[in-house]
Design a protein around this motif. Structure first.
Motif, PDB file in Angstrom:
ATOM      1  N   GLY A  57       0.821  -1.194   0.000  1.00  0.00           N
ATOM      2  CA  GLY A  57       0.000   0.000   0.000  1.00  0.00           C
ATOM      3  C   GLY A  57       0.862   1.255   0.000  1.00  0.00           C
ATOM      4  N   GLY A  58       0.205   2.397  -0.160  1.00  0.00           N
ATOM      5  CA  GLY A  58       0.926   3.662  -0.155  1.00  0.00           C
ATOM      6  C   GLY A  58       0.078   4.780  -0.708  1.00  0.00           C
ATOM      7  N   LEU A  59       0.735   5.898  -0.963  1.00  0.00           N
ATOM      8  CA  LEU A  59       0.086   7.085  -1.512  1.00  0.00           C
ATOM      9  C   LEU A  59       0.394   7.168  -3.000  1.00  0.00           C
ATOM     10  N   VAL A  60      -0.636   7.329  -3.809  1.00  0.00           N
ATOM     11  CA  VAL A  60      -0.461   7.389  -5.254  1.00  0.00           C
ATOM     12  C   VAL A  60      -1.410   8.433  -5.808  1.00  0.00           C
ATOM     13  N   GLN A  61      -1.042   9.044  -6.913  1.00  0.00           N
ATOM     14  CA  GLN A  61      -1.917  10.010  -7.559  1.00  0.00           C
ATOM     15  C   GLN A  61      -3.002   9.302  -8.361  1.00  0.00           C
ATOM     16  N   ALA A  62      -4.102   9.984  -8.545  1.00  0.00           N
ATOM     17  CA  ALA A  62      -5.186   9.433  -9.359  1.00  0.00           C
ATOM     18  C   ALA A  62      -4.655   9.063 -10.741  1.00  0.00           C
ATOM     19  N   GLY A  63      -5.086   7.899 -11.216  1.00  0.00           N
ATOM     20  CA  GLY A  63      -4.605   7.380 -12.486  1.00  0.00           C
ATOM     21  C   GLY A  63      -3.415   6.453 -12.356  1.00  0.00           C
ATOM     22  N   GLY A  64      -2.822   6.409 -11.176  1.00  0.00           N
ATOM     23  CA  GLY A  64      -1.656   5.572 -10.948  1.00  0.00           C
ATOM     24  C   GLY A  64      -2.020   4.125 -10.657  1.00  0.00           C
TER      25      GLY A  64
ATOM     26  N   PRO B 198      -9.608   8.504  -6.373  1.00  0.00           N
ATOM     27  CA  PRO B 198      -9.650   8.880  -4.944  1.00  0.00           C
ATOM     28  C   PRO B 198     -10.631   8.026  -4.143  1.00  0.00           C
ATOM     29  N   GLU B 199     -11.701   7.586  -4.762  1.00  0.00           N
ATOM     30  CA  GLU B 199     -12.670   6.760  -4.041  1.00  0.00           C
ATOM     31  C   GLU B 199     -12.159   5.348  -3.766  1.00  0.00           C
TER      32      GLU B 199
ATOM     33  N   SER C  74      -3.928   5.133  -0.352  1.00  0.00           N
ATOM     34  CA  SER C  74      -4.447   6.493  -0.418  1.00  0.00           C
ATOM     35  C   SER C  74      -4.220   7.034  -1.832  1.00  0.00           C
ATOM     36  N   VAL C  75      -5.288   7.530  -2.441  1.00  0.00           N
ATOM     37  CA  VAL C  75      -5.211   8.033  -3.808  1.00  0.00           C
ATOM     38  C   VAL C  75      -5.552   9.518  -3.783  1.00  0.00           C
ATOM     39  N   SER C  76      -4.629  10.348  -4.210  1.00  0.00           N
ATOM     40  CA  SER C  76      -4.845  11.796  -4.210  1.00  0.00           C
ATOM     41  C   SER C  76      -5.367  12.252  -5.570  1.00  0.00           C
ATOM     42  N   SER C  77      -6.168  13.293  -5.542  1.00  0.00           N
ATOM     43  CA  SER C  77      -6.772  13.808  -6.786  1.00  0.00           C
ATOM     44  C   SER C  77      -5.862  14.822  -7.453  1.00  0.00           C
TER      45      SER C  77
END
Length: 127
Positions: A9-16, A88-89, A124-127
């Motif tokens: 898991g981790g933080l990724v941008q939308a579309g990633g 993001p959802e 976590s997915v950031s917009s």
């Protein structure tokens, strides 16, 4: 008994994309039906994907729109959830689970049909 440990898991941008891993110990992944679930803050645990003990049956939640792929590696005793085009959802804690349905061709969609759970990994997915 089987022990399950998720990672990836981790933080990724939308579309990633991300690939989650669930490593099993104590028993082989082919001894169980395996499932992925997720839980977002304030929401109930939600079915993501499942594979039967035989490997012949797989299910994915409709909400994924074909973006997620569930695979099983018997050699590494690990199951994977590859997620593309993240939104993001999709932000949630993702859990791996193992269950023992009577039929080897059953891939359960209900959380109460799984006996063993990992500790979860945050996506976590950031917009």
């Amino acid at each position: 008994q089987v022990q399950l440990v998720e990672s990836g898991g981790g933080l990724v941008q939308a579309g990633g994309s991300l690939r989650l891993s669930c490593a099993a110990s104590g028993r082989t992944v082919s001894s169980y039906a395996m499932g992925w679930f997720r839980q977002a803050p304030g929401k109930e645990r939600e079915f993501v994907a499942a594979i039967s003990r035989s490997g012949h049956t797989t299910y994915r939640a409709d909400s994924q729109e074909g973006r997620f792929t569930f695979s099983r590696d018997k050699g590494n005793n690990t199951v994977y959830l590859h997620m593309d085009s993240l939104k993001p959802e999709d932000t949630a804690v993702y859990y791996c689970a193992a269950g023992s349905p009577m039929s080897p061709y059953t891939a359960p969609k209900g959380a109460d049909e799984y006996e063993y759970w990992g500790q979860g990994t945050q996506v976590s997915v950031s917009s």
